[in-house]
Structure formats: C-alpha cells, structure tokens
Design a protein around this motif. Structure first.
Motif, mmCIF file in Angstrom:
data_model
loop_
_atom_site.group_PDB
_atom_site.id
_atom_site.type_symbol
_atom_site.label_atom_id
_atom_site.label_comp_id
_atom_site.label_asym_id
_atom_site.label_seq_id
_atom_site.Cartn_x
_atom_site.Cartn_y
_atom_site.Cartn_z
ATOM 1 N N ASP A 47 -3.120 -7.610 -0.325
ATOM 2 C CA ASP A 47 -3.388 -6.551 0.648
ATOM 3 C C ASP A 47 -2.110 -6.159 1.379
ATOM 4 O O ASP A 47 -1.120 -6.896 1.347
ATOM 5 N N SER A 48 -2.168 -5.011 2.018
ATOM 6 C CA SER A 48 -1.011 -4.523 2.785
ATOM 7 C C SER A 48 0.263 -4.594 1.959
ATOM 8 O O SER A 48 1.309 -5.061 2.415
ATOM 9 N N LEU A 49 0.170 -4.085 0.755
ATOM 10 C CA LEU A 49 1.309 -4.167 -0.161
ATOM 11 C C LEU A 49 2.489 -3.359 0.341
ATOM 12 O O LEU A 49 2.331 -2.302 0.978
ATOM 13 N N LYS A 50 3.683 -3.876 0.026
ATOM 14 C CA LYS A 50 4.926 -3.248 0.424
ATOM 15 C C LYS A 50 5.745 -2.935 -0.820
ATOM 16 O O LYS A 50 5.575 -3.589 -1.861
ATOM 17 N N ARG A 80 -0.883 -11.791 3.901
ATOM 18 C CA ARG A 80 -1.234 -10.560 3.174
ATOM 19 C C ARG A 80 -1.896 -10.854 1.839
ATOM 20 O O ARG A 80 -2.719 -10.081 1.368
ATOM 21 N N SER A 97 6.539 3.808 -1.828
ATOM 22 C CA SER A 97 6.562 4.056 -0.375
ATOM 23 C C SER A 97 6.027 5.428 -0.030
ATOM 24 O O SER A 97 5.809 6.262 -0.889
ATOM 25 N N ALA A 115 2.160 2.022 -0.701
ATOM 26 C CA ALA A 115 2.344 1.013 0.345
ATOM 27 C C ALA A 115 1.125 0.984 1.260
ATOM 28 O O ALA A 115 0.578 2.030 1.609
ATOM 29 N N GLY A 116 0.724 -0.236 1.597
ATOM 30 C CA GLY A 116 -0.469 -0.422 2.408
ATOM 31 C C GLY A 116 -1.733 -0.621 1.610
ATOM 32 O O GLY A 116 -2.769 -1.008 2.168
ATOM 33 N N ASP A 124 7.138 -5.745 -2.784
ATOM 34 C CA ASP A 124 6.248 -6.559 -3.616
ATOM 35 C C ASP A 124 6.287 -6.121 -5.077
ATOM 36 O O ASP A 124 5.676 -6.776 -5.938
ATOM 37 N N SER A 178 -4.019 -2.133 -1.865
ATOM 38 C CA SER A 178 -4.413 -3.466 -2.319
ATOM 39 C C SER A 178 -4.546 -3.504 -3.843
ATOM 40 O O SER A 178 -4.850 -2.493 -4.476
#
Length: 126
Positions: free
Chosen positions: A83-86, A66, A126, A13-14, A89, A16
């Motif tokens: 970017d800033s993947l969660k 994002r 995560s 997470a976070g 996603d 790219s």
C-alpha cells in the motif's frame, strides 16, 4: 521446488498492489518465506519475511508500515500487500524460501541456501 510469483504491474504513486507466490514441489513446514527486490542499477535487497507460525515478521525500514506479508500454509503461498506505493518501490520482486528448521524463525539467516522465484515487475509512477 518451484516458486511462481504473480501480481506485479504498473500503478500510480499512492496505489496498491498485492503480490502472491505459490510454491510447488514440497510443503514448507520449517521454512521462512519472504520477498526481496532489485531496483534498476541496484543490488537485490530484503523486503519482508515471515515465519511458519505467521506471528513473526520482519520488514525493511523502507517498507515498514506500508507493506504487509502473510502466508497460507495450507495452500503453500505467501502474499505481499503493498500500500501507499512510491516510485522508489519500482523493482523486480522475488519471492524466496529457505529451510530454517523451525516454525518460529522469521528471518533469513546469513549464508543460508535460498530458493528464488522468477520475479515479478512492479512499476510505480509519480
């Protein structure tokens, strides 16, 4: 028409990732191109799309700010910078193309025939 997607993978997470989709068989001079995704247990959903002119883009609310979609008409490719993947996603991402008869239409009209790529897996932990 063949669409070959690449660039998927696993990331925390976070992080790219950059997806790419190369098209062969024809040039897309009057076609909208974009990305959809299907998460486990869910229906396929729209992610982003872009016009031939590249100045008209659409994003789902969940990725707006994002993700960035771009296309290279000379190379018949489309990219999705994520970017800033969660963790939410996480999904199989599919590139898509549809004839729209214009260089300034950036969305997929309803009931329009869409050509799909084979999908590339994106996993965000995560």
């Amino acid at each position: 028409v063949q669409l070959q997607a690449s660039g998927g993978g696993s990331v925390q997470a976070g992080g790219s990732l950059r997806l790419s989709c190369a098209a062969s068989g024809r040039t897309f001079t009057h076609h909208v191109v974009g990305w959809y995704r299907r998460a486990p247990g869910k229906e396929r959903e729209f992610v982003a799309s872009i016009s031939v002119s590249s100045d008209i883009t659409y994003y789902s609310d969940s990725v707006k700010g994002r993700f960035t979609i771009s296309r290279d008409n000379a190379r018949n490719t489309v990219h999705l910078q994520m970017d800033s993947l969660k963790p939410e996603d996480t999904a199989v991402y599919y590139c898509a193309v549809a004839f729209v008869g214009s260089q300034r239409v950036g969305y997929f009209p309803e009931n329009r025939n869409i050509n799909w790529g084979q999908g590339t897996q994106v996993t965000v932990s995560s």
